[in-house]
Design a protein around this motif. Structure first.
Motif, PDB file in Angstrom:
ATOM      1  N   GLY A   1       0.817  -1.220   0.000  1.00  0.00           N
ATOM      2  CA  GLY A   1       0.000   0.000   0.000  1.00  0.00           C
ATOM      3  C   GLY A   1       0.842   1.256   0.000  1.00  0.00           C
ATOM      4  O   GLY A   1       0.494   2.237  -0.647  1.00  0.00           O
ATOM      5  N   GLY A   2       1.964   1.221   0.702  1.00  0.00           N
ATOM      6  CA  GLY A   2       2.800   2.419   0.785  1.00  0.00           C
ATOM      7  C   GLY A   2       3.938   2.381  -0.205  1.00  0.00           C
ATOM      8  O   GLY A   2       4.059   1.456  -1.006  1.00  0.00           O
TER       9      GLY A   2
ATOM     10  N   LEU B   1       6.003  10.422  10.595  1.00  0.00           N
ATOM     11  CA  LEU B   1       6.772  11.185  11.582  1.00  0.00           C
ATOM     12  C   LEU B   1       7.677  12.218  10.917  1.00  0.00           C
ATOM     13  O   LEU B   1       7.906  13.293  11.465  1.00  0.00           O
ATOM     14  N   MET B   2       8.196  11.899   9.736  1.00  0.00           N
ATOM     15  CA  MET B   2       9.010  12.888   9.024  1.00  0.00           C
ATOM     16  C   MET B   2       8.158  14.108   8.677  1.00  0.00           C
ATOM     17  O   MET B   2       8.603  15.251   8.796  1.00  0.00           O
TER      18      MET B   2
ATOM     19  N   GLU C   1       7.671  16.101  11.762  1.00  0.00           N
ATOM     20  CA  GLU C   1       8.857  16.892  12.111  1.00  0.00           C
ATOM     21  C   GLU C   1       8.985  18.126  11.221  1.00  0.00           C
ATOM     22  O   GLU C   1       9.383  19.195  11.687  1.00  0.00           O
TER      23      GLU C   1
ATOM     24  N   VAL D   1      12.072  12.113  16.056  1.00  0.00           N
ATOM     25  CA  VAL D   1      11.406  10.879  16.463  1.00  0.00           C
ATOM     26  C   VAL D   1      11.292   9.895  15.297  1.00  0.00           C
ATOM     27  O   VAL D   1      11.265   8.682  15.507  1.00  0.00           O
ATOM     28  N   SER D   2      11.285  10.396  14.062  1.00  0.00           N
ATOM     29  CA  SER D   2      11.241   9.473  12.921  1.00  0.00           C
ATOM     30  C   SER D   2      12.493   8.609  12.906  1.00  0.00           C
ATOM     31  O   SER D   2      12.437   7.410  12.630  1.00  0.00           O
TER      32      SER D   2
ATOM     33  N   ARG E   1       5.775  15.588   2.102  1.00  0.00           N
ATOM     34  CA  ARG E   1       6.892  14.722   1.743  1.00  0.00           C
ATOM     35  C   ARG E   1       7.920  14.599   2.861  1.00  0.00           C
ATOM     36  O   ARG E   1       8.922  13.907   2.712  1.00  0.00           O
ATOM     37  N   GLY E   2       7.668  15.265   3.985  1.00  0.00           N
ATOM     38  CA  GLY E   2       8.562  15.125   5.137  1.00  0.00           C
ATOM     39  C   GLY E   2       9.899  15.809   4.958  1.00  0.00           C
ATOM     40  O   GLY E   2      10.891  15.374   5.522  1.00  0.00           O
ATOM     41  N   LEU E   3       9.941  16.881   4.176  1.00  0.00           N
ATOM     42  CA  LEU E   3      11.197  17.593   3.927  1.00  0.00           C
ATOM     43  C   LEU E   3      11.282  18.794   4.866  1.00  0.00           C
ATOM     44  O   LEU E   3      10.721  19.852   4.595  1.00  0.00           O
TER      45      LEU E   3
ATOM     46  N   GLN F   1      13.809   9.058   0.125  1.00  0.00           N
ATOM     47  CA  GLN F   1      14.128   9.709   1.399  1.00  0.00           C
ATOM     48  C   GLN F   1      14.083   8.710   2.558  1.00  0.00           C
ATOM     49  O   GLN F   1      14.950   8.727   3.435  1.00  0.00           O
TER      50      GLN F   1
ATOM     51  N   GLY G   1      -2.961   3.277   5.054  1.00  0.00           N
ATOM     52  CA  GLY G   1      -1.853   2.400   4.688  1.00  0.00           C
ATOM     53  C   GLY G   1      -1.007   2.894   3.525  1.00  0.00           C
ATOM     54  O   GLY G   1      -0.136   2.174   3.053  1.00  0.00           O
ATOM     55  N   ARG G   2      -1.237   4.116   3.053  1.00  0.00           N
ATOM     56  CA  ARG G   2      -0.431   4.614   1.937  1.00  0.00           C
ATOM     57  C   ARG G   2       0.885   5.234   2.408  1.00  0.00           C
ATOM     58  O   ARG G   2       1.778   5.475   1.614  1.00  0.00           O
ATOM     59  N   LEU G   3       0.953   5.516   3.707  1.00  0.00           N
ATOM     60  CA  LEU G   3       2.171   6.113   4.261  1.00  0.00           C
ATOM     61  C   LEU G   3       2.607   5.262   5.450  1.00  0.00           C
ATOM     62  O   LEU G   3       1.782   4.807   6.239  1.00  0.00           O
ATOM     63  N   TYR G   4       3.904   5.033   5.558  1.00  0.00           N
ATOM     64  CA  TYR G   4       4.416   4.251   6.683  1.00  0.00           C
ATOM     65  C   TYR G   4       4.723   5.166   7.866  1.00  0.00           C
ATOM     66  O   TYR G   4       4.921   6.377   7.699  1.00  0.00           O
ATOM     67  N   LEU G   5       4.839   4.531   9.055  1.00  0.00           N
ATOM     68  CA  LEU G   5       5.044   5.301  10.284  1.00  0.00           C
ATOM     69  C   LEU G   5       6.235   6.281  10.210  1.00  0.00           C
ATOM     70  O   LEU G   5       6.090   7.453  10.553  1.00  0.00           O
ATOM     71  N   PRO G   6       7.410   5.840   9.742  1.00  0.00           N
ATOM     72  CA  PRO G   6       8.520   6.810   9.693  1.00  0.00           C
ATOM     73  C   PRO G   6       8.199   8.008   8.801  1.00  0.00           C
ATOM     74  O   PRO G   6       8.623   9.137   9.086  1.00  0.00           O
ATOM     75  N   GLN G   7       7.429   7.766   7.732  1.00  0.00           N
ATOM     76  CA  GLN G   7       7.078   8.870   6.834  1.00  0.00           C
ATOM     77  C   GLN G   7       6.099   9.830   7.517  1.00  0.00           C
ATOM     78  O   GLN G   7       6.220  11.052   7.383  1.00  0.00           O
TER      79      GLN G   7
ATOM     80  N   ILE H   1       6.161   9.155  20.144  1.00  0.00           N
ATOM     81  CA  ILE H   1       5.494   9.300  18.842  1.00  0.00           C
ATOM     82  C   ILE H   1       4.187  10.070  19.026  1.00  0.00           C
ATOM     83  O   ILE H   1       3.887  11.029  18.306  1.00  0.00           O
TER      84      ILE H   1
END
Lengths: 215, 791
Positions: free
Chosen positions: A19-20, B642-643, B646, A104-105, B592-594, A25, B634-640, B688
């Motif tokens: 899905g993702g 959080l980015m 941030e 935190v990421s 985009r977490g930039l 990056q 579900g299109r974005l994962y947890l680290p994304q 988190i």
């Protein structure tokens, strides 16, 4: 030297779910977190071999009498066990703390990398023990830790003391029996004359609604 | 003759291992050896007798684990009294022999890395010290320490509960590091500061490996050295631990060390009376080489030392609320993470020591300063400069500090010296000494020197050597007096040359009232460096200042291969990995977490005349909503996720700076108190949730981890928080969660309780009485939005 098992680390992060899109990056973050963790981690382990008896749903080993049906079942047929303790060290905890404050990421990725590295390191140690035991015609059981099933977590401390883990590898337990440094493992590793066949890992675990369950 | 005199004139022989001897006498595996002082006194005394007969000058009591943490529930004082009496009796029967009261580690890790509070560790050793001294011990031997912080706790207990000499030995691995990350230098710096009598190594290694570390130890310390190796490295054969180095080899290796300057020798694991007999025969009559004082001015953390007088030292000044509204706000609201970020940023920019000042009229500084010091030491290994004018806060922070602190400051005022010098004597450290007194700051360098001399003399009367003082001859602004800089520079030069002391300056005062201050500051800085300045307190983020320092080091041959200079400048020329894409839309950058691009876009929009609120409502919040939905589907994962969070956070911080006028800032949607419950030390989940809630406009009060139900309830009541989030990772700590919920229900019935953690389920959360079970990072935000009607 053990390395991060990336398949596992990605699974802890949920990246195995469809899905993702693991974009450039995120890939770069995974790579740099992995490098940072492997540079900071100082894996250390200690183990000792003790005779063991299994009776009436309890295991007696190294002065401990452990009332645990799960452990007793797991160690059935073993006459000895290694008491095993391993840690990635205080430096890893500091890195995790620092990242939790700044990004935190990265903390999340570093956590996954640390869990995976610790597991890989424990496997590497136990593979070595298995090779040592093989000429005696003995086979290793998978690691079984305090807190698994009905193995009371209160046994962290006597287990750590039995292998002198505080002194030898700097691994201790808190008042509530949490291991510190946090990226650490303690376990009993049974030795028996017959190879181990029953299911291990996720298939052996009763928590069927776990988010990280395989299969 | 007492042990200090003996140590000053000859080589002393300690005994060998106790545990293995008792096991040979029948001590079962896993049984506390200390209990045998009461149950099998004959067996314990026999071990002492054997070591004395073998030639040991000093026997060590069977009290390695006799502290209130390890032997909790056992009669520690009774055990120690018995143990010392047994050793005393053995010495009396032998006709001679000193008795060392043995103190080993507690087996628990101290806060902040573990959960044992520092003061509990000090208290754990106190009963043994009192009982041991009363029963007639000749010295306290603190040994097998693999954590310097715990060693400090034990030394303080010894200093505060008896007058006996204190010997301390630590455990190193073959690379010369301790298990908790410390090295030999940081151990020596800390322990010498505490005023112990001898310092050394034991356990962990054999004589051969310790011999490799010995020259470095000798180079570092001004104290007599004690070495007690194992009989080689442990080898595991047939399930048993063996040590292979025999008595003759052991003794021969140790004799070489004595010839090089070792002053006290003994054995640890695997050594027997035979080892000690050989050791005594080989070493007893060797001459005791003199111990050379090192006169080093140095400070340390648990893992790092900084020496003054070699290369100029950069002290980061940013953790000081004077003139910094954002830090003031953070200190008032208990936002420790902001303080920690200031520390990490300064370290990344090259600071070598961090000044820590949390003095605000409305805070309880004696409580906040040690808490800040402890929190900082969990994330940075830089030595800290404890900066306060409140002696109570200074004392509390010095006591809690893990290392040999820099202290800011003492002055030539009698009152100041009377307050600071006893602390320096008790806890160790180096003080910044200001050359001013009751009459103010003198106008001439000569008068400032006279004050410095008076400070040196007064310090000496407390037993504090001049190398533990760094003089700040005070930079005053040239806009008021054009000779001010020249006077300061002359004072720097003369303090260095005539008094042989180190100096430090708060450089930037010199330009007060002038335009483009950094131009003047960096020029003055270079002039002062050339006069011998050993340290400066400044903002490591100020490029002109750090450039001046790096250039100076490169020009003076203090930067081998100009590597520091080149490395610092390389960072300037290489583009950052996520270089701000020109004209990138703020919303897209957040999605985009930039982080850098998002901040750049926000800055550009502000410059273009957009109002901060317009950016928040028009770009940030819609972007965060898209990100949240993408994560949930579900299109974005947890680290994304959080980015993105941030990136948004960086923009919020920027906009916050732009919204300076009262009332311009949007009010928080609600207050949320977050904590990881009592007993649980895993806090990633809570962290988190915190970042996301803050992103969505909630004011978060983060209590940290291992928080008692009482502390959670008190915070919720004090803050009148609308929500409380509790996290527990382990089944064993879910009980503490349940207890916390019950207490909250009684004392804060208005508060909605959200719970989360790996072992929880929806059903379980409901049965515990929680209002909401947060299954993933976004769900708490959605729930809170639903309740507040803000969604």
């Amino acid at each position: 030297m053990a390395e991060i098992d990336w398949k596992e680390a990605r699974r802890y992060l949920g990246l195995h779910r469809p899905g993702g899109n693991v974009d450039k990056q995120l890939e770069e973050s995974l790579r740099s977190c992995g490098a940072e963790l492997e540079a900071a981690a100082r894996p250390r382990a200690v183990w000792r071999r003790f005779p063991l008896t299994v009776e009436n749903g309890a295991v007696t080993c190294a002065g401990m009498v452990i009332p645990s049906a799960h452990l007793a079942r797991h160690l059935k047929g073993c006459g000895e066990a290694y008491l095993f303790a391993a840690t990635l060290g205080a430096e890893t905890d500091r890195l995790l703390r620092r990242s939790a404050v700044t990004r935190v990421s990265r903390a999340v990725i570093l956590q996954a990398c640390a869990a995976s590295l610790l597991e890989a390191y424990c496997d590497e140690c136990c593979d070595g023990l298995a090779r040592e035991a093989a000429p005696e015609g003995l086979f290793l059981r998978p690691r079984f830790s305090p807190g698994y099933g009905d193995f009371p977590i209160a046994f962290q401390r006597p287990l750590l003391e039995a292998v002198e883990a505080p002194k030898r590898i700097g691994l201790t337990a808190t008042g509530a029996m949490m291991l510190t440094p946090t990226k650490s493992v303690t376990a009993l590793v049974g030795l028996s004359t017959t190879p181990w066949c029953p299911p291990t890992g996720c298939a052996a675990c009763g928590k069927t609604d776990c988010a990280f369950r395989k299969g | 003759m007492n042990i200090r005199e003996e140590l000053s004139r000859r080589v002393l022989i300690f005994d060998g291992g106790m545990g293995t001897m008792l096991q040979a006498a029948g001590l079962p595996a896993g049984y506390e050896p200390e209990m045998w002082n009461l149950e099998r006194p004959d067996a314990v005394q026999a071990v002492h007798a054997q070591y004395l007969a073998a030639g040991a000058d000093i026997v060590t009591t069977n009290t390695f684990g006799a502290n209130a943490v390890k032997l909790s529930g056992r009669p520690v004082e009774e055990i120690v009294t018995a143990a010392v009496s047994l050793a005393r009796r053995a010495a009396a029967e032998h006709g001679s022999g000193f008795v060392a009261l043995d103190l080993g580690p507690t087996g628990r890790l101290l806060r902040p890395m573990g959960d044992l509070p520092f003061e509990e560790a000090v208290s754990a050793y106190a009963p043994a010290v009192r009982a041991g001294a009363a029963a007639g011990a000749d010295l306290v031997l603190i040994e097998t320490m693999s954590d310097l912080y715990e060693a400090k706790a034990a030394v303080l207990a010894a200093k505060e509960h008896c007058d006996l000499p204190i010997f301390v030995s630590v455990v190193l691995d073959q690379t010369g590091r301790m298990l908790t990350g410390g090295d030999l230098a940081s151990a020596v710096a800390l322990l010498e500061g505490l005023g112990v009598d001898a310092i050394g190594l034991n356990c962990g290694l054999g004589p051969e490996q310790m011999a490799a570390l010995f020259p470095e130890l000798l180079r570092l310390t001004s104290l007599p050295v004690l070495i007690q190796p194992n009989a080689g490295l442990p080898e595991c054969v047939d399930g048993c631990t063996h040590f292979r180095v025999g008595p003759e080899d052991f003794a021969a290796a140790m004799a070489e060390l004595v010839k090089a300057g070792l002053r006290a020798a003994g054995g640890c694991c695997g050594t027997t009376p035979e080892h000690i007999r050989a050791l005594a025969d080989a070493c007893r009559d060797l001459p005791a080489l003199p111990v050379a004082p090192k006169h080093r001015t140095w400070v340390s953390s648990y893992a790092r030392t900084v020496v003054f007088g070699e290369k100029p030292v950069l002290i980061g000044e940013r953790i000081n609320p004077t003139g910094k509204p954002r830090l003031k706000e953070a200190l008032r609201s208990g936002d420790m993470d902001y303080v920690l970020r200031l520390a990490i940023e300064q370290q990344e920019k090259g600071a070598q020591v961090l000044d820590v000042n949390v003095g605000l009229p409305e805070v309880d500084e004696p409580a906040l300063l040690p808490r800040t010091v402890e929190a900082l030491q969990a994330v940075t290994d830089l030595p800290l400069q404890i900066d306060t004018s409140d002696p109570a806060a200074m004392a509390a922070a010095m006591r809690r500090y893990n290392g040999r602190p820099l202290v800011n400051s003492v002055s030539g005022k009698a009152e100041s010296m009377a307050a600071v010098f006893p602390l320096l004597k008790q806890y160790g450290g180096v003080a910044i000494a200001l050359t001013l007194d009751e009459n103010g700051i003198p106008a001439t360098a000569g008068e400032r020197l006279a004050i410095a001399q008076r400070i040196i003399d007064t310090a000496a009367s407390y037993g504090i050597p001049r190398e533990d003082l760094i003089f700040d001859p005070l930079a005053l602004t040239i806009s008021a007096d054009q000779s001010a800089a020249a006077v300061t520079l002359e004072a720097v030069e003369r303090i260095t040359r005539e008094l042989g002391c180190r100096t430090s300056l708060g450089v930037s005062n010199v330009s007060f009232g002038l335009p483009r201050r950094e131009v003047v500051n960096s020029a003055f800085f270079l002039l002062a460096l050339e006069k011998g300045l050993s340290a400066a307190i400044l903002n490591p983020g100020s490029a002109p200042m750090t450039d001046a320092l790096r250039s100076y080091c490169a020009l003076k041959g203090l930067d081998p291969n100009c590597q520091d200079y080149i490395a610092a400048m390389a960072g300037e020329t290489t583009p950052a990995p996520a270089a701000p894409a020109a004209g990138m839309d703020l919303g897209a950058a957040v999605e985009r977490g930039l982080k850098e691009s998002a901040a750049a876009a926000a800055r550009a929009a502000l410059d273009g005349g957009k109002a901060p609120m317009e950016l928040i409502d028009g770009a940030l919040i819609p972007a965060l909503d898209r990100v949240g939905t993408a994560f949930e589907t579900g299109r974005l994962y947890l680290p994304q996720l959080l980015m993105s969070a941030e990136a948004a956070k960086a923009v919020f911080e920027l906009l916050r700076g732009a919204m300076t006028r009262e009332g311009e800032r949007p009010a928080a949607k609600a207050k949320v108190v977050l904590s990881t419950v009592k007993g649980d030390v895993h806090d990633i989940g809570k962290n988190i949730v915190k970042v996301l809630l803050e992103n969505y406009g909630y004011q978060v009060v983060d209590l940290g981890k291992d928080v008692s139900p009482r502390a959670v309830a008190d915070a919720v009541v004090r803050e009148h928080a609308a929500f409380c989030g509790l996290s527990a990772l382990m089944t064993t700590t879910v009980g503490a969660m349940e207890e916390t919920i019950a207490l909250l229900r009684r004392e804060a019935p208005w508060c909605r309780i959200m719970v989360g953690g790996a072992v929880l389920t929806e059903d379980y959360a409901r049965r515990m009485g929680a209002d909401f079970y947060g299954r993933d990072a976004m769900s708490d935000v959605r729930y809170a939005d639903g309740v507040t009607g803000a969604g």
